[in-house]
Design a protein around this motif. Structure first.
Motif, PDB file in Angstrom:
ATOM      1  N   THR A 139       0.807  -1.221   0.000  1.00 48.06           N
ATOM      2  CA  THR A 139       0.000   0.000   0.000  1.00 48.06           C
ATOM      3  C   THR A 139       0.840   1.270   0.000  1.00 48.06           C
ATOM      4  N   THR A 196       3.869   3.845  -1.255  1.00 46.75           N
ATOM      5  CA  THR A 196       4.550   4.151  -2.504  1.00 46.75           C
ATOM      6  C   THR A 196       5.983   3.641  -2.416  1.00 46.75           C
ATOM      7  N   LYS A 250       9.785   3.451  -3.884  1.00 45.79           N
ATOM      8  CA  LYS A 250      10.761   4.148  -4.706  1.00 45.79           C
ATOM      9  C   LYS A 250      11.977   3.254  -4.960  1.00 45.79           C
ATOM     10  N   ARG A 286      13.129   6.018  -9.745  1.00 46.08           N
ATOM     11  CA  ARG A 286      11.764   5.926 -10.271  1.00 46.08           C
ATOM     12  C   ARG A 286      10.831   5.423  -9.179  1.00 46.08           C
ATOM     13  N   THR A 287       9.563   5.528  -9.466  1.00 48.11           N
ATOM     14  CA  THR A 287       8.532   4.971  -8.592  1.00 48.11           C
ATOM     15  C   THR A 287       8.086   3.634  -9.165  1.00 48.11           C
ATOM     16  N   SER A 288       8.086   2.620  -8.322  1.00 47.10           N
ATOM     17  CA  SER A 288       7.678   1.285  -8.771  1.00 47.10           C
ATOM     18  C   SER A 288       6.161   1.175  -8.710  1.00 47.10           C
ATOM     19  N   GLU A 289       5.575   0.620  -9.737  1.00 43.94           N
ATOM     20  CA  GLU A 289       4.124   0.439  -9.775  1.00 43.94           C
ATOM     21  C   GLU A 289       3.707  -0.595  -8.733  1.00 43.94           C
ATOM     22  N   ARG A 290       2.688  -0.255  -7.937  1.00 41.77           N
ATOM     23  CA  ARG A 290       2.264  -1.141  -6.861  1.00 41.77           C
ATOM     24  C   ARG A 290       1.334  -2.254  -7.326  1.00 41.77           C
ATOM     25  N   GLU A 291       0.779  -2.121  -8.510  1.00 41.63           N
ATOM     26  CA  GLU A 291      -0.255  -3.046  -8.955  1.00 41.63           C
ATOM     27  C   GLU A 291       0.182  -4.506  -8.863  1.00 41.63           C
ATOM     28  N   ASN A 292       1.428  -4.782  -9.232  1.00 45.69           N
ATOM     29  CA  ASN A 292       1.898  -6.163  -9.236  1.00 45.69           C
ATOM     30  C   ASN A 292       2.870  -6.483  -8.100  1.00 45.69           C
TER      31      ASN A 292
END
Length: 210
Positions: free
Chosen positions: A130, A132, A134, A144-150
């Motif tokens: 949940t 964010t 980095k 970069r920001t890593s996508e949390r979806e996966n």
């Protein structure tokens, strides 16, 4: 089926021996394991330096299905020794659990077992990420920001077919490296208890049970 908690901790201050409401985390953990209703043997690998304390924690659980085996120098060696003591050839499924996750719900344990019985060689309970996340470089700068979806936080127990464990390196299996593990729903109560804050949470969870 065998269930093998990892017994290795910092020998100078074993987290599994921390007490919450009068009992060690290890005692709470193994009681939760046998309470899941899908385990017929629990092997705890106890570090040599705290073997007597581990023996007391196992005895406090008061269940003959829970036995103590010698630990190793690290978590992998401890798991290996516990597996040998568990005689995995006599079982079809092996679960490897952490002794400082005392509140893993029985439903999570049963979900891991069900996934393996349905054909997965390995399974692990997971929770969504949940925060964010980095990605940073060696200088501490954000890349970069890593996508949390996966992304998911892995919990335990991690389950395997006994046949699968005989074909891979144990360290790779426990780290789920190059393993097609099935993810099953975890639970917030499956947290690992190490810090003072987490022990406060553990106190609250146990109070709710009473």
């Amino acid at each position: 089926m065998a269930l093998v908690p990892l017994g290795i901790e910092d020998n100078r201050n074993s987290g599994a021996l921390a007490r919450v409401r009068g009992a060690t985390l290890l005692t709470h953990t193994v009681l939760g394991i046998v309470g899941s209703g899908c385990v017929d043997r629990v092997v705890v690998a106890g570090p040599q330096a705290t073997r007597a304390e581990y023996a007391d924690a196992v005895a406090a659980a008061g269940d003959r299905r829970i036995v103590l085996a010698p630990g190793g120098g690290d978590r992998i060696e401890s798991a290996r020794k516990a597996l040998l003591a568990a005689a995995p050839a006599a079982h079809d499924i092996v679960l490897v659990h952490e002794p400082t996750r005392p509140f893993t719900p029985g439903a999570s344990i049963r979900a891991v077992v069900d996934a393996i019985r349905s054909g997965a060689p390995a399974a692990v309970p997971v929770e969504p990420v949940t925060d964010t996340v980095k990605v940073i470089d060696s200088r501490g700068e954000v890349l970069r920001t890593s996508e949390r979806e996966n992304l998911r936080r892995a919990q335990s127990p991690r389950g395997f077919t006994a046949a699968f464990l005989r074909t891979v390196e144990l360290a790779d299996a426990l780290n789920l490296a190059d393993v097609r593990a099935q993810a099953v729903p975890g639970h917030p109560n499956g947290l690992r208890v190490h810090t003072p804050f987490e022990r406060t949470v553990a106190e609250a969870l146990l109070e709710e049970r009473e």
